[in-house]
Scaffold this motif. Structure first.
Motif, PDB file in Angstrom:
ATOM      1  N   ARG A  86       0.848  -1.192   0.000  1.00 25.44           N
ATOM      2  CA  ARG A  86       0.000   0.000   0.000  1.00 25.44           C
ATOM      3  C   ARG A  86       0.880   1.237   0.000  1.00 25.44           C
ATOM      4  N   GLY A  89      -0.623   6.556   3.476  1.00 26.35           N
ATOM      5  CA  GLY A  89      -1.862   7.321   3.534  1.00 26.35           C
ATOM      6  C   GLY A  89      -3.050   6.612   2.908  1.00 26.35           C
ATOM      7  N   GLU A  90      -2.823   5.510   2.222  1.00 21.11           N
ATOM      8  CA  GLU A  90      -3.915   4.767   1.595  1.00 21.11           C
ATOM      9  C   GLU A  90      -4.590   3.903   2.663  1.00 21.11           C
ATOM     10  N   ALA A  91      -5.934   3.924   2.642  1.00 18.71           N
ATOM     11  CA  ALA A  91      -6.684   3.158   3.635  1.00 18.71           C
ATOM     12  C   ALA A  91      -6.618   1.676   3.315  1.00 18.71           C
ATOM     13  N   ALA A  92      -6.612   0.899   4.346  1.00 20.66           N
ATOM     14  CA  ALA A  92      -6.599  -0.546   4.168  1.00 20.66           C
ATOM     15  C   ALA A  92      -7.961  -0.997   3.664  1.00 20.66           C
ATOM     16  N   PRO A  93      -8.003  -1.938   2.755  1.00 16.24           N
ATOM     17  CA  PRO A  93      -9.301  -2.411   2.262  1.00 16.24           C
ATOM     18  C   PRO A  93     -10.042  -3.153   3.365  1.00 16.24           C
ATOM     19  N   THR A  94     -11.356  -2.941   3.394  1.00 19.14           N
ATOM     20  CA  THR A  94     -12.158  -3.636   4.399  1.00 19.14           C
ATOM     21  C   THR A  94     -12.511  -5.015   3.892  1.00 19.14           C
TER      22      THR A  94
END
Length: 117
Positions: A86, A89-94
């Motif tokens: 990743r 700053g990229e959000a982790a996938p849910t």
């Protein structure tokens, strides 16, 4: 160098297996059911296959210890696959987000009654 030693180790292991399989069965191994003219006699200890087994087994154990120490001291740079990393700053996938059912479309007419499912 490590690959060469590993090939030599494999050859020692194959020779050890072959020498063990060529030996005559003594009828019990370490139990007391063996014959008196078996492995513990002077003739049995001087047998070529017995000596070859001892030498190959010793070489196998010494080579195993040496290879383990040598492999632990090697400084090999490991490459890591970064294609799935990743960005900062990229959000982790849910988990399960892609599996959620799509919402029912809104009716175009206010007088229309949605169908019951």
């Amino acid at each position: 160098m490590f690959t060469f030693l590993l090939v030599v180790h494999t050859l020692i292991a194959a020779a050890l297996v072959a020498v063990i399989l060529m030996q005559r069965s003594e009828g019990g191994g370490l139990t007391s059911s063996g014959s008196p003219s078996g492995l513990m006699s002077a003739r049995g200890a001087a047998d070529f296959l017995t000596r070859a087994t001892t030498i190959l087994a010793t070489a196998f154990v010494v080579m195993s210890i040496f290879l383990a120490g040598y492999a632990a001291t090697l400084n090999r740079g490991a490459t890591i696959d970064t294609s799935l990393a990743r960005k900062p700053g990229e959000a982790a996938p849910t988990p399960g987000a892609a599996e959620a059912p799509a919402a029912a479309p809104a009716p175009a007419d206010n007088n229309a009654v949605p169908l019951a499912r």
